[in-house]
Design an enzyme around this catalytic site. Sequence first.
Site, mmCIF file in Angstrom:
data_model
loop_
_atom_site.group_PDB
_atom_site.id
_atom_site.type_symbol
_atom_site.label_atom_id
_atom_site.label_comp_id
_atom_site.label_asym_id
_atom_site.label_seq_id
_atom_site.Cartn_x
_atom_site.Cartn_y
_atom_site.Cartn_z
ATOM 1 N N ASP A 103 -32.265 7.457 -12.400
ATOM 2 C CA ASP A 103 -32.208 6.401 -11.395
ATOM 3 C C ASP A 103 -33.551 6.380 -10.677
ATOM 4 O O ASP A 103 -33.983 7.419 -10.155
ATOM 5 C CB ASP A 103 -31.086 6.743 -10.409
ATOM 6 C CG ASP A 103 -30.279 5.542 -10.006
ATOM 7 O OD1 ASP A 103 -30.889 4.557 -9.549
ATOM 8 O OD2 ASP A 103 -29.047 5.583 -10.140
ATOM 9 N N ASP A 204 -33.097 0.998 -9.040
ATOM 10 C CA ASP A 204 -32.258 0.659 -7.890
ATOM 11 C C ASP A 204 -32.816 -0.536 -7.117
ATOM 12 O O ASP A 204 -34.018 -0.584 -6.836
ATOM 13 C CB ASP A 204 -32.233 1.900 -6.972
ATOM 14 C CG ASP A 204 -31.189 1.822 -5.884
ATOM 15 O OD1 ASP A 204 -29.998 1.724 -6.209
ATOM 16 O OD2 ASP A 204 -31.570 1.874 -4.691
ATOM 17 N N GLU A 257 -31.180 -2.888 -11.259
ATOM 18 C CA GLU A 257 -30.061 -3.325 -10.419
ATOM 19 C C GLU A 257 -30.613 -4.428 -9.539
ATOM 20 O O GLU A 257 -31.523 -4.193 -8.734
ATOM 21 C CB GLU A 257 -29.542 -2.174 -9.552
ATOM 22 C CG GLU A 257 -28.294 -2.609 -8.785
ATOM 23 C CD GLU A 257 -28.088 -1.897 -7.467
ATOM 24 O OE1 GLU A 257 -26.951 -1.822 -7.009
ATOM 25 O OE2 GLU A 257 -29.090 -1.423 -6.876
ATOM 26 N N HIS A 326 -20.747 3.332 -9.453
ATOM 27 C CA HIS A 326 -20.438 4.161 -8.282
ATOM 28 C C HIS A 326 -20.341 3.380 -6.985
ATOM 29 O O HIS A 326 -20.070 3.971 -5.943
ATOM 30 C CB HIS A 326 -21.520 5.239 -8.160
ATOM 31 C CG HIS A 326 -22.869 4.629 -7.883
ATOM 32 N ND1 HIS A 326 -23.527 3.828 -8.788
ATOM 33 C CD2 HIS A 326 -23.650 4.660 -6.780
ATOM 34 C CE1 HIS A 326 -24.663 3.422 -8.264
ATOM 35 N NE2 HIS A 326 -24.762 3.900 -7.043
ATOM 36 N N ASP A 327 -20.608 2.085 -7.028
ATOM 37 C CA ASP A 327 -20.532 1.269 -5.804
ATOM 38 C C ASP A 327 -19.300 0.362 -5.791
ATOM 39 O O ASP A 327 -19.079 -0.346 -4.807
ATOM 40 C CB ASP A 327 -21.766 0.354 -5.697
ATOM 41 C CG ASP A 327 -23.054 1.111 -5.445
ATOM 42 O OD1 ASP A 327 -22.996 2.210 -4.865
ATOM 43 O OD2 ASP A 327 -24.121 0.593 -5.829
HETATM 44 O O1 TEU Z 1 -26.970 -0.337 -4.337
HETATM 45 C C1 TEU Z 1 -27.492 -1.520 -3.807
HETATM 46 C C2 TEU Z 1 -26.568 -2.349 -3.160
HETATM 47 O O2 TEU Z 1 -26.846 -3.478 -2.887
HETATM 48 C C3 TEU Z 1 -25.319 -1.740 -2.771
HETATM 49 O O3 TEU Z 1 -25.483 -1.392 -1.448
HETATM 50 C C4 TEU Z 1 -24.242 -2.674 -2.932
HETATM 51 O O4 TEU Z 1 -24.539 -3.893 -2.340
HETATM 52 C C5 TEU Z 1 -23.111 -2.116 -2.214
HETATM 53 O O5 TEU Z 1 -22.891 -0.833 -2.684
HETATM 54 C C6 TEU Z 1 -21.936 -2.929 -2.445
HETATM 55 O O6 TEU Z 1 -21.182 -2.702 -1.321
HETATM 56 C C7 TEU Z 1 -27.851 0.656 -4.681
HETATM 57 C C8 TEU Z 1 -27.095 1.885 -5.098
HETATM 58 O O7 TEU Z 1 -26.341 1.602 -6.231
HETATM 59 C C9 TEU Z 1 -26.268 2.350 -3.945
HETATM 60 O O8 TEU Z 1 -25.439 3.429 -4.272
HETATM 61 C C10 TEU Z 1 -27.212 2.727 -2.839
HETATM 62 O O9 TEU Z 1 -26.486 3.059 -1.693
HETATM 63 C C11 TEU Z 1 -28.179 1.595 -2.495
HETATM 64 O O10 TEU Z 1 -28.744 0.993 -3.649
HETATM 65 C C12 TEU Z 1 -29.330 2.102 -1.682
HETATM 66 O O11 TEU Z 1 -30.170 2.876 -2.479
#
Ligand code: TEU
Length: 545
Positions: A103, A204, A257, A326-327
């Site tokens: 990542d 990311d 992403e 994971h989100d």
């Molecule tokens: O996620 C980006 C992101 O936009 C997320 O915050 C997403 O919108 C949210 O999880 C949905 O509610 C990335 C990573 O995948 C996330 O785990 C990190 O917290 C974030 O970036 C910051 O690095």
Amino acid sequence: MSVLAGELKWWQQEIVYQIYPRSFQDSDGDGVGDIRGIISRLDYLSKLGVGVLWLSPVYKSPQVDNGYDISDYCDIHEEYGTMADMDELIAQAAERGIRVIMDLVINHTSDQHPWFIESRDPASPKRDYYIWRDGREGGGNPNNWTSFFGEDCWFYDEKSGQYYLHLFAKGQPDLNYHNPAVLEEIKSIMRFWLDRGIAGFRCDVINIIFKDSLEDGRRRLILTGSEHYISRPGTHEILQKLRSEVLDNYDCFTVGETVFVTPKMGQDLCDPERRELDMIFSFEHMETDQFIVKWFKRRFHAGRFGKVIERWQQAVYWPAVYLENHDQPRSVSRFADDQLYWRESAKMLAVLLLTQRGTPFMFQGEEIGMTNFDFNSLEQLQDVESHNIDRLLRRFHVPAGIRWRMLKRTSRDNARTPVQWSREAGAGFTSGKPWLGINKNHNKINVAAQEQDEESVLNFYRCLIGLRKQREVLIAGDFKLIEAKRSRIVYERSLGHERMLIILSFSDKPQRISYRGDMIVSNYDRQTFDGKLSPYEAAILEIIM
Ligand code: TEU
């Protein structure tokens, strides 16, 4: 859009498996997953048939956002192990024909990163690595932007006498890409890892790294200011540089992403002619069960979902296909039925994931149909985002019951509970106290039980992954949507003379349809297809022409 078969690159033919290291496998009993734990499960991953592991961040980090806040890009977080463990993971994976991608979190660092610590001194040469500004005349934040995590995106630093920008948590200051020195640092970090043998990066929030200007944004319900940083020309230029100056020298790929992208923006970011990213994760299909923000849920509608999937299948040159990460909450709980028809539902979603055009990305636990958590209070959640949002809702006097209902369905911790390896206490994940609660249903849903059961979700994934590898039509064939309704989605894949029809029921009621063909996969015990669809049935039919 179609890609000619026979010209596929290795990363177009593999299935990627995302590991969230904190929750995958603990090897030393501290309740936190680690790299040695991952190594101990490589045979399992190899048998599953995945060719690439994407590791969520394992770098040194204070873990404000579970590693998405990095304090040293070239070292490993001590709870996860050592650099030697990481080298061993890469080598042992390679022995099994599995590649590892990492990542790359470069929109921000941790506020504990030495660059940021130095940068807090206004006279430091690192000052300009981050985005520091004076407050407005008369006081207040430098602009009206808002953050992703429901708090202010400016923090006033007493020591510096200025504010710094953080689009995520306060412990995640944004880097300043107007400063060329920052990009040089990033390039050397990328080379450091590629030279160690990794096969690419998941990048990311990569489409927001370049902030055009810091002017006030148009007021919106979420992310005021985002027109100044979403997919700006400066980001495209950076991506082109990373590609030609670093990535082109290695046999690797990138998946970005990319948040809030339109199909046009998405295609621009991964159009092979432009030489930026190889693939992107878009979010529109993840937004079909919400109003504006994920906290406001609306009922899932398979028709809406199917149309969005089709739009992205057509829009980009090579899609990155996913239903979980994971989100996001677990797909079986969100898009289908995690109770009565749990098994059929999990298998039906496996068909959806593995029969689209592009590279599929699966998330740990998806292959056994893991469900959302069964927690009942905020204290059981660890996610910084959930706690921030709860605080924000409290400020608006939203009653506790409603706050909890919103968080329960949407919290990122739904996907982050430890992998359920067995029915034992600790679920085979840890012999200690897990950092986040384990779902009680691990006594029923777990890898060990599914190994024993020929009809399990896990064995269904194995078969389907095997089939996908044998049939290029499933990987690269054209995608055509035939039907998208509340109760079902039907699409066709075709390549040369080959045609496959994919029929997916999203209903708990039986249905009748008129399509026919030779049954090659079913999530029910059937050899032929007679047009009757059982609840959450999935069928892959071969159409002989
Ligand atoms: O996620 C980006 C992101 O936009 C997320 O915050 C997403 O919108 C949210 O999880 C949905 O509610 C990335 C990573 O995948 C996330 O785990 C990190 O917290 C974030 O970036 C910051 O690095």
